[in-house]
Design an enzyme around this catalytic site. Sequence first.
Site, mmCIF file in Angstrom:
data_model
loop_
_atom_site.group_PDB
_atom_site.id
_atom_site.type_symbol
_atom_site.label_atom_id
_atom_site.label_comp_id
_atom_site.label_asym_id
_atom_site.label_seq_id
_atom_site.Cartn_x
_atom_site.Cartn_y
_atom_site.Cartn_z
ATOM 1 N N LYS A 65 45.493 -52.968 -37.046
ATOM 2 C CA LYS A 65 46.433 -54.072 -37.247
ATOM 3 C C LYS A 65 45.776 -55.423 -36.979
ATOM 4 C CE LYS A 65 50.698 -51.504 -36.314
ATOM 5 N NZ LYS A 65 51.895 -51.396 -35.471
ATOM 6 N N HIS B 49 46.587 -50.018 -41.814
ATOM 7 C CA HIS B 49 45.925 -50.190 -40.514
ATOM 8 C C HIS B 49 45.221 -48.926 -39.993
ATOM 9 C CE1 HIS B 49 49.631 -48.492 -38.675
ATOM 10 N NE2 HIS B 49 48.840 -48.232 -37.614
#
Length: 885
Positions: free
Chosen positions: A751, A776
């Site tokens: 992320k 992510h």
Amino acid sequence: MNETVCERVGHAYEEWMSAIDSFEDAIFMHDKDFRILRCNKAYQKYAGIPFREIIGRKYFEVFPKTDAPLHSCAEAIETLTPKGHEEELLIDGRFLRSRSYCITDEHGEHLYSMHTLEDITEFKKMEMSLLESEEKFRSITASAQDAIIIMDDEGKISYWNPASEKIFGYSQKEVLGQVLHDLLTPKRFLEAHHIGFKHFKKTGEGPAIGKTVELSALKKDGTEFPIELSLSAVKREGRWNAIGFIRDITQRKKAEQKFRDTKMFSETLIQSLPGIFFLVDQNAGMIQWNRRLEELTGLSSEEILGVNAMTFMHEDDKAYAMQNLQKAFETGYASAEVRMLLTSGVRYYSITGYRLETQYGVNVIGIGMDITERRESQELLRKSEEKFRSLVESTNDWIWEIDKNGKYTYVSPQVEKLLGYKPEEIVGKTPFDLMPPSEVKKFVDMFQEYVEKRAPLISVENTNVHKDGHDVVLETSGTPFFEENGEFAGYRGIDRDITERKQSESSLKRLNRALRTLSAGNLALVRASSEDELIHEVTRVIVEKGEYSLAVVDYADNDETKRIIPKAWAGLQKRHFWIRNLSWADVQEGQLPVARAIRTGKTHISHDIAVDPAFKAWKEGALALGYVSNIALPLSDGEKTFGALCIYSSEIKSYDDEEVKLLEELASDLAYGIVNLRARAAHEEQALLLQESLEESIQAIAATLESRDPYTAGHQRRVSELATAIAREMNLSAKQIKGVEFAGVIHDLGKIHVPAEILSKPGRLNELEYKLIQMHPQTGYDILKNIKFPWPIADIILQHHEKIDGTGYPQGLIGDAILLEARIITVADVVEAISSHRPYRPAMGLSVAFEEIERGRGSAYDPDVVDACMNVFNKKGFTFNMEGM
């Protein structure tokens, strides 16, 4: 010309006939049908008929008259061996010795047989006269501690000495006239004994005649026990009798068994054996052997492997050796004396075999000792045992008689071999005149006590001084004898030289001591987890298992004084004479064995501390504590000597060559263990530093992520805590649990590439934003994939959003294709996310989270992980640490 040749032939024939006619012994020739071809005048005289009536007749119809040809004659024709065959005949009160010789042509076919008949009547009378004198020696044999038994040609016992009564439990009255084999032989051997006795009765020969063999016998109470039997044959009144010397070897056999158990499969001892060692399969194929066998046969290990062991046996002994090998497989044990073909020639070996199960299956392990010299000695002794007196006079033991005043009245010639004195030099002296002063007092008192009690002397060990000055250890056995009026007259007995046996026992004791020490020391090496534990344990086992007086591990300091620092010790005393400043410098005070061992890197021994100049300053303290001899063995790391292992004994000259080899091996193993433990400790310290650095790095990454997403601050930490608790509940290994913990801390590392405004967006994400979020796991994997963690952290992060039914992302993996660690992170991530606040919604609580994982149990989520998660909360009381939310 032909007439001249014929004349010569005729003349030669006349000379030959004249020559054989001059013999007093009867001589005759016969063909293969036993018909007489020629004979001399002596034979004609025995026959009592004219020559013309003799020639052409079968000799056993003429003289000696028998129902069939003589046994030796028939055997000679049957075997066609050039060696003469002999037997004795009793005809009309006269003894004749018949000798038969076969003459063959160049093709080995029988031409004729030659017989001689020698009148040995006078010789036999002398022999019988000599036997009558045997009674004079019965008093001597009565004092022997070995059983002496004579068996007549009917197998019955005709002589039974007192030692026989002690060994077997039967009195002389009970056994005289009894059949020996039926009385003393175990039932399983009776048939073989009866068969062998038939042959002995006829020929005086047998497999045990002239040999020393080990057998089993029965006592009066039925107890079976092992004996050592020396058997000789003697003719008495034309009949074969057997004289047996029997020794109870129960204790010796027990000692041998204990010794075998101690040494079994000890490679060091096997390789140090003076004899041969081998392991064979049921076809006699060689499986294992020692280097000694290679040396003796001149063959390499490749050449010996798989070879039939009978290849090394003499042709005449192969069948016997194979028979005993099969016996070992069937009964578990067998022994045989065989001839072996070695590079040095034919040698006699005593081979003992034991059955055992190994990695190769059921095998026989064999140990062989060269007994050539012993066999040769036995053969010489056998030849000298034709008469009873010669047997007694020629024994290796010294037979003696002393009067009531303790003075020798008879000494056998063997005393000269044992002590260097001629018998006439001993007669008139006492036993104490031959002892060193240190033993005289003890034995004078002891002898007086025996005389007062009229007790027999049984295996009394004493030291005599040889004429040349060296000590000889004897084992004395004697029995008191009395005058006709019952008055004590003295002792008759036997002295046996046990010097070598005592030396062997001492050497064996030391070797076993060193083996126990080496074995226990190696066990300590395997178990020790630290250097300090190792050196203390090794010194302890040296004293407790090896029964040495003191053991010390000394380290060498490389300072200016070159100090010797005792690091560990164990001993029989609480105080130690060496607790003072010691140095390994090459100075006067640095000449102790330990100092020299450190300086030179070689073993140094002080066999007698009392006379060793190096121990001058420490001698008094050492001897007061019972430390009589010392060995110092260097401890080296391969480049330098860093210390020494010192061992003290309470005996002078305590360390022989074999013991030193084993102790050097122990010291080498100890040094190796110390070096390895030091390396292991350094490695573990470095590994700990690296792990601490790695943990700090991972925590730093997690902190960086939380700084970008304040709304989910603490999320990764809480997921890590729950995932770690689940992993422990599932009994994963410590390494797996640590991997789960660190993967949980940074599972959302990817992320970092997602814009912060998306991460903190209060409303629902659109499709593009959601797809960006779904990237992510792949991003996190790409960041970490080239970092060499001890755990598969990159793969766990890549798979932590996969579902076991294939509905997860980014790869859509199914079931076990997903790492177990990733499946654990998945469940922990879902529970934490649902139960915690998010920018786009408030926290929904644990109950909703539990409903979600229960609903997806077995479909989206691993059922075992779900169950473990519920146990963690419901049974173990797990709660999230909400700090930072």
